[in-house]
Design a protein around this motif. Sequence first.
Motif, PDB file in Angstrom:
ATOM      1  N   VAL A 170       3.927 -10.922  -3.319  1.00  0.00           N
ATOM      2  CA  VAL A 170       4.690 -10.112  -2.678  1.00  0.00           C
ATOM      3  C   VAL A 170       5.962  -9.681  -3.554  1.00  0.00           C
ATOM      4  O   VAL A 170       6.339  -8.574  -3.761  1.00  0.00           O
TER       5      VAL A 170
ATOM      6  N   TYR B 258       4.505  -3.583  -0.867  1.00  0.00           N
ATOM      7  CA  TYR B 258       3.246  -4.193  -0.866  1.00  0.00           C
ATOM      8  C   TYR B 258       2.239  -3.828   0.103  1.00  0.00           C
ATOM      9  O   TYR B 258       0.917  -3.726  -0.254  1.00  0.00           O
ATOM     10  N   ARG B 259       2.622  -3.238   1.309  1.00  0.00           N
ATOM     11  CA  ARG B 259       1.533  -2.887   2.268  1.00  0.00           C
ATOM     12  C   ARG B 259       1.568  -1.369   2.054  1.00  0.00           C
ATOM     13  O   ARG B 259       0.581  -0.833   3.158  1.00  0.00           O
TER      14      ARG B 259
ATOM     15  N   ASP C 214      -1.793 -11.985  10.970  1.00  0.00           N
ATOM     16  CA  ASP C 214      -2.611 -12.495  10.008  1.00  0.00           C
ATOM     17  C   ASP C 214      -3.769 -11.639  10.117  1.00  0.00           C
ATOM     18  O   ASP C 214      -4.421 -11.204   9.158  1.00  0.00           O
TER      19      ASP C 214
ATOM     20  N   ALA D  98       5.208  -4.959   8.368  1.00  0.00           N
ATOM     21  CA  ALA D  98       6.016  -6.573   8.445  1.00  0.00           C
ATOM     22  C   ALA D  98       6.471  -6.422   9.700  1.00  0.00           C
ATOM     23  O   ALA D  98       6.842  -5.526  10.486  1.00  0.00           O
TER      24      ALA D  98
ATOM     25  N   ALA E 159       8.251  -5.345   1.410  1.00  0.00           N
ATOM     26  CA  ALA E 159       6.918  -5.266   2.654  1.00  0.00           C
ATOM     27  C   ALA E 159       6.414  -4.114   2.648  1.00  0.00           C
ATOM     28  O   ALA E 159       5.152  -3.961   2.570  1.00  0.00           O
TER      29      ALA E 159
ATOM     30  N   ASP F  95       6.051 -15.025   5.116  1.00  0.00           N
ATOM     31  CA  ASP F  95       5.800 -14.522   3.812  1.00  0.00           C
ATOM     32  C   ASP F  95       7.130 -13.916   3.059  1.00  0.00           C
ATOM     33  O   ASP F  95       6.914 -14.272   1.964  1.00  0.00           O
TER      34      ASP F  95
ATOM     35  N   LEU G 289       3.078  -8.644   7.276  1.00  0.00           N
ATOM     36  CA  LEU G 289       3.817  -9.777   6.800  1.00  0.00           C
ATOM     37  C   LEU G 289       4.850 -10.121   7.855  1.00  0.00           C
ATOM     38  O   LEU G 289       5.197  -9.502   8.653  1.00  0.00           O
TER      39      LEU G 289
END
Length: 427
Positions: free
Chosen positions: A289, A123-124, A231, A203, A120, A266, A236
């Motif tokens: 992800v 990814y972010r 969202d 997340a 997470a 997710d 996430l």
Amino acid sequence: MTRRLHDRHRAVLPDWLALYYKQPVEITHGEGRHVWDADGNKYLDFFGGILTTMTAHALPEVTKAIAEQAGRIIHTSTLYLNRQMVELAERVAQLSGIPDARVFFTTSGTEANDTALLLATAYRNSNQILAMRNSYHGRSFSAVGITGNHAWSPTGLSPLQTLYVHGGVRARGPYAHLSDSQFIEACVADLEDLLGHTRNVAALIAEPIQGVGGFTSPPDGLYAAFREVLDRHGILWITDEVQTGWGRTGDHFWGWQAHAQSGPPDLLTFAKGIGNGMSIGGVVARAEVMNCLDANSISTFGGSPVTMAAGLANLTYLLEHDLQGNARRVGGLLIERLRAIGAQLPVVREVRGRGLMAGIELVRPGTEEANPEAAAAVLEAAREGGLLIGKGGGHDTSVLRVAPPLTLTVAEAEEGAAILERALRTV
């Protein structure tokens, strides 16, 4: 014999390694829903090694699969193709409900949550995590940093910036007096306000039913309402299914499905019951992800041939024998029986839970004050009566945790409830 072993334990193992009971028990063998200790005492097991012996002790289908695989090869690592790992991953991916899912196997729930946090945050591109108050996610450095229960979080140091959200505890706290719909509305407003003071959160991680926290949970639909907010911010949702997965709640196969209006999470983490005692954990995530990492990785022990063979046999047994349905039926009877007992006893504040996952919260009679002394006394009395249960509920550990194997019979549920009633009446 047991006392000597306890002395040896204390001489070589950490002081912080918790043991149940004033005179700890050495469990030597088990069968079905029963275990025996080194002194020959027989117990009805209503805790399953912390919700881990999910189907039954010494389940022939699982022990046979382990023995046969061990006779072929025990270990290879993820550097080689592993048929059992692929087959179990295929089944878990399909059962997860996550589209285009990928599965990574670990050896524990702690490691699974570590992996989910790694994914997470990568990814972010953010180290900010939302977690629930009163939560528990494992004992590693990163997991204790997102644990909202200070009794299980020994350090404030963390690689993550953690922000704690309302909602995991329904019957206590500033919103306890509200109706379910008002409770959800207030928690969503709190989340919105919190996000107004942050940027680029990675997340939200949440247990659908908090395990160590005392089997407490929000009203159905809370995480669906949270998801609408998440969202909008691209955040996430990680659902920690280490204790709630595989049909234990009866109503659903996964705990997140009580909040299914928002669709699947997710990321989903799992462990404990899938191995029926073997060390299996894992993460399921949509491919985008899961595949976001730009460095190589392996797992030496995650997805080992022996543990995967056990997981496949255990999952097959669970599905073929509709143990989710058994959890719903027998668990429903057990919880109603426990509620009837609790209604007669001022020490019992609440009996809550779902399926074969029940919590009995104890208080000082006539007050709302937690009663950890009573919980400790009941734990001891239940053991003396031939029943093993657990404890939880935050720093005060005033909640009795009841989580038998999913093959529990009606007769065993009645037997366990009767022992618990006698134990509760002693306090």
